[in-house]
Design an enzyme around this catalytic site. Structure first.
Site, short mmCIF file in Angstrom:
data_model
loop_
_atom_site.label_atom_id
_atom_site.label_comp_id
_atom_site.label_asym_id
_atom_site.label_seq_id
_atom_site.Cartn_x
_atom_site.Cartn_y
_atom_site.Cartn_z
N GLU A 100 52.81 -58.21 -41.37
CA GLU A 100 52.55 -58.40 -42.80
C GLU A 100 53.74 -58.06 -43.70
O GLU A 100 53.57 -57.71 -44.87
CB GLU A 100 51.33 -57.58 -43.24
N GLU B 80 44.20 -61.84 -38.00
CA GLU B 80 43.29 -60.81 -38.50
C GLU B 80 42.30 -61.47 -39.46
O GLU B 80 42.63 -62.44 -40.15
CB GLU B 80 44.03 -59.69 -39.25
#
Length: 782
Positions: free
Chosen positions: A377, A447
């Protein structure tokens, strides 16, 4: 010949490092005896003060260097130390490693005296060093400390093998490509290939350089896949002047992987990936768990949760976990350490080192299908991620790269656009359109859910059901999209974290399992996707008082059976089937009728009118006396038609809407009843104790097993609001990991016990106020 000396027992440890530990290196006053794996701090289950676990500690071990090892090469190997390690031999500093997830090797040959005893000292610094990934900013997980993976000494000839990297670039052939690295350029390699213990091939190949490349062509091959994970054991022997100098064994699997715009292909066959992210942490001891616990997590993912892929979030994980994935056919997305933050130059250099360490250590695992070479991320960093991708492709041209991000239209330097998709918030779409995120590229969701709907095992039923439904909606949506290679949900189990994450108690309740690997309702959404054993999980206790206004309009059932017969008070309400508009192997079954044909059979209503009355009955708890006008009119017309008085109508409602003391769910497969679940008022309760295994084995280190304690009703249903306290006692060669006074949480809890080596048997007893349960264990040494 290679000799491996395992160094996991009889270490000495103190939690606070002092300079005198280096000057007076033989002094063990203030140290306690420990075994490896070991955590530098036993943590509370929750409510960890911030920075509480950041310590500098000292480990010591006596190391006797045999006289016969002269003219040998001595390599000391640490599988994992969190997170910086300074290594000393006696009072001499010999090595520093930065990075909590990489294996590191130290050549100690020039530092030892043969025939003498040395003191090995390891100073372990667990502070969040800004130069060591994943640290430097906020991190949504703890970086536990200690020597938490195994340690061993390799005693080698001067001429020895440094590494071997095997691949099959073309799955249509039986060829294995070998790249073998050694300390010499003279000699021959003897290659023997075995399958299930039988020798299939033997051949000799001359060394051509320090890295020698050659090919082996087998007469036939068996493919490695998720259903049949066929593995070959390959022995590589280094011979110099006709003498065997070294031999290693590598496991190998023939398989091909390919991500395309229309999905993922294993061995040329399309496969929808369905998985969860895994943290390698455990209650009280952080990362410090031995082989059996690591393997058990792989088994849970594969067999209990019926998944075909796991992501090692957010760092390389234990070799034992990966070995087990190879053995059982569980695919792996492995990635480098990191969480959102990219640090300075030293941080970036360590990131590149982590890419190399990860790929070199784990190259030969057929289960690994993609390398994660981007900090999880993080924002785009062109220069850094050009380098990580180039390095990965140089080290391993056979696997694709991915880089997990939450960004739309991020710079795409990898082979697969791996995206964390948190768009789903309950009522809206389950997944983003891949071509809206990044048009026309191979695409994998890495995710979803997680922080969007944290759920505790002891939350009210409607929260636990909604948690399950959110997981279901995502994997169901993915099943119907060819553009999505698969989904890897957040996450397998709850985990400890920092103050600025979680629920205020330093736990992120994002798992489909709790920290003890015990199931929440969401886990059954996944486990129902298997075909190996019948699954019938009713996502409800059928206690309407758990719902606002006692309004429970439907029940969700996670099952892999063909259909469910639903009984109320021994009357069959109806037969219910899985959803039709799903491509999942086992869609949900929804029961939204609690009356069936009773209004027709008992009250003489027509089928059409009965359906109208049932619809009105479902709305009454929601609107009470304020039913919408159209339903008031509908009820008036039915009452007039059947000459029903108002008092009789009220009685009719309570007759068919009072909670029943007896519900039964029968699951059928191929027309045969295979599983039954009964829900009724609690009449009896019973405590239960169960261990993952009753046989433990002390091998290169200690062994552990998990013990689950639970409370059930007369039908075997766990009582979700039981919080009874109990104490734990152990005898023989066992000790408890964590506290000995515990309490059930949502009807069950668990703890681990470990072997101590003092006996070949042990027992564990749990004592409630009026009852004690005992379980016995055998302990063997290998």
């Amino acid at each position: 010949m290679r000799e491996t000396i395992h160094l996991n027992f009889d270490w000495y440890f103190t939690q606070k490092f002092k300079e005198e530990h280096l000057r007076d290196f033989k002094n063990l006053i203030g140290f306690i005896k420990v075994d490896i794996p070991h955590t530098d701090l036993r943590l509370p289950f929750n409510y960890l003060p911030e920075k509480f676990n950041e310590v500098i500690s000292t480990y010591k071990k006596t190391l006797f260097i045999k006289e016969e090892w002269q003219n040998k090469n001595l390599n000391l190997i640490f599988e994992g130390v969190g997170h910086a390690a300074d290594v000393y031999l006696d009072d001499k500093f010999i090595f520093r490693n930065e990075g909590g997830y990489n294996r590191f090797r130290i050549d100690i040959t020039d530092y030892v005296s043969f025939g003498k005893e040395h003191i090995l000292t390891v100073v372990v610094d667990n502070h969040e060093n800004k130069n060591i990934p994943p640290f430097g900013h906020r991190v949504d997980y703890l970086g536990y400390g200690g020597i938490y993976r195994e340690v061993y000494l390799d005693v080698l000839e001067v001429e020895h093998i440094l590494g071997a990297y095997l691949s099959n670039p073309d799955i249509d052939t039986n060829l294995i490509n070998f790249k073998v690295e050694s300390t010499t350029i003279k000699g021959e390699y003897r290659i023997e290939v075995l399958y299930k213990g039988a020798s299939l091939y033997e051949g000799w190949f001359p060394l051509t350089d320090f890295v020698s490349e050659f090919w082996v062509d087998l007469p036939e091959k068996m493919l490695w896949d998720i259903d049949n994970p066929n593995l070959y054991d390959i022995r590589i022997g280094l011979h110099v002047d006709s003498k065997l100098k070294d031999e290693i064994e590598v496991r190998f699997g023939f398989r091909s992987v390919k991500f395309r715009k229309d999905g993922f292909y294993l061995n040329g066959k399309k496969l929808k990936l369905r998985g969860l992210n895994r943290h390698q942490s455990y209650p009280y001891v952080g990362y410090a768990m031995p082989k059996s616990a690591q393997m058990k997590d792989a088994d849970i993912l594969k067999y209990d949760l019926s998944l075909n892929i796991a992501r090692t979030s957010h760092y390389p994980q234990s070799k034992h976990f990966l070995n087990r994935c190879d053995e059982i056919g569980l695919l792996v997305f492995e990635e480098i350490p990191g969480w959102q933050h990219i640090g300075g130059q030293e941080f970036k250099e360590n990131t590149l080192k982590n890419v190399e360490a990860m790929i070199k250590r784990d190259f030969n695992h057929p289960s690994i299908i993609i390398w994660g070479v981007r900090i999880n991320e993080s924002l785009d960093d062109h220069d850094l991620y050009v380098k990580t991708n180039e390095l990965a492709r140089k080290l391993d041209p056979t696997r694709p790269t991915g880089g997990v991000r939450y960004l739309h239209n991020s710079e795409f330097l990898e082979d697969v656009y791996t995206f964390n998709d948190f768009i789903h918030s309950g009522e809206n779409q389950a997944l983003s359109d891949p071509d809206f995120v990044k048009k026309g590229v191979p695409y994998l969701v890495t995710e979803y859910n997680g922080h969007m709907y944290p759920t505790k095992k002891y939350d009210t039923e409607r929260i636990r059901v909604e948690h399950a439904l959110r997981h279901y909606r995502v994997i169901n949506a993915a099943s119907m999209s060819d553009r999505i290679s698969g989904t890897i949900g957040w996450c397998m189990s709850d985990y400890n974290t920092h103050d600025d994450f979680g629920s205020g108690d330093n736990i992120c309740y994002h798992g489909v399992l709790d920290m003890f690997r015990l199931p929440k309702y969401a886990s059954f959404i996944y486990s129902a996707q298997q075909k190996d054993k019948p699954v019938l999980e009713v996502l409800s206790t059928l206690n309407v008082g758990d719902y606002p206004m006692s309004l429970q309009t439907e029940i969700q059932i996670a099952t892999n059976l063909d259909y469910i017969k639903f009984y109320k008070d021994e009357y069959c309400i109806g037969t219910f089937y899985p959803e039709k508009d799903s491509k999942l192997p086992s869609p949900l079954v929804t029961i939204n009728d609690f009356i069936g044909d009773l209004l027709i059979e008992n009250e003489g209503l027509s089928r059409k009118d009965a359906e109208k009355v049932k619809r009105i009955f479902r709305l009454i708890p929601k609107y009470t006396t304020g039913l919408p006008l159209r339903y008031k009119i509908m009820m008036f017309l039915i009452m007039k038609k059947y000459r029903i008085k108002m008092s009789d109508a009220v009685n009719l409602y309570y007759k068919y809407n009072n909670p029943s003391p007896n519900y039964r769910f029968e699951g059928y497969l191929d027309g045969k009843l295979v599983k039954t679940v009964v829900k009724e008022y609690v009449k009896k309760t019973k405590y239960h104790i169960e261990a993952d295994s009753r046989e433990l084995e002390i091998d290169t280190t200690y062994d552990v097993t998990k013990i689950v304690v639970s409370k059930h009703d007369q039908n075997g249903n766990i009582l979700p609001y039981a919080f009874d306290a109990f104490t734990v006692k152990v005898a023989g060669g066992l000790e408890v990991i964590g506290p000995k006074t515990l309490a059930l949480s949502a009807g069950e809890t668990a703890f681990w016990v470990k072997t101590t080596g003092v006996s070949d048997a042990g027992s564990v007893s749990v004592s409630f106020d009026e009852e004690e349960l005992t379980i016995d264990f055998k302990i063997k040494r290998r």
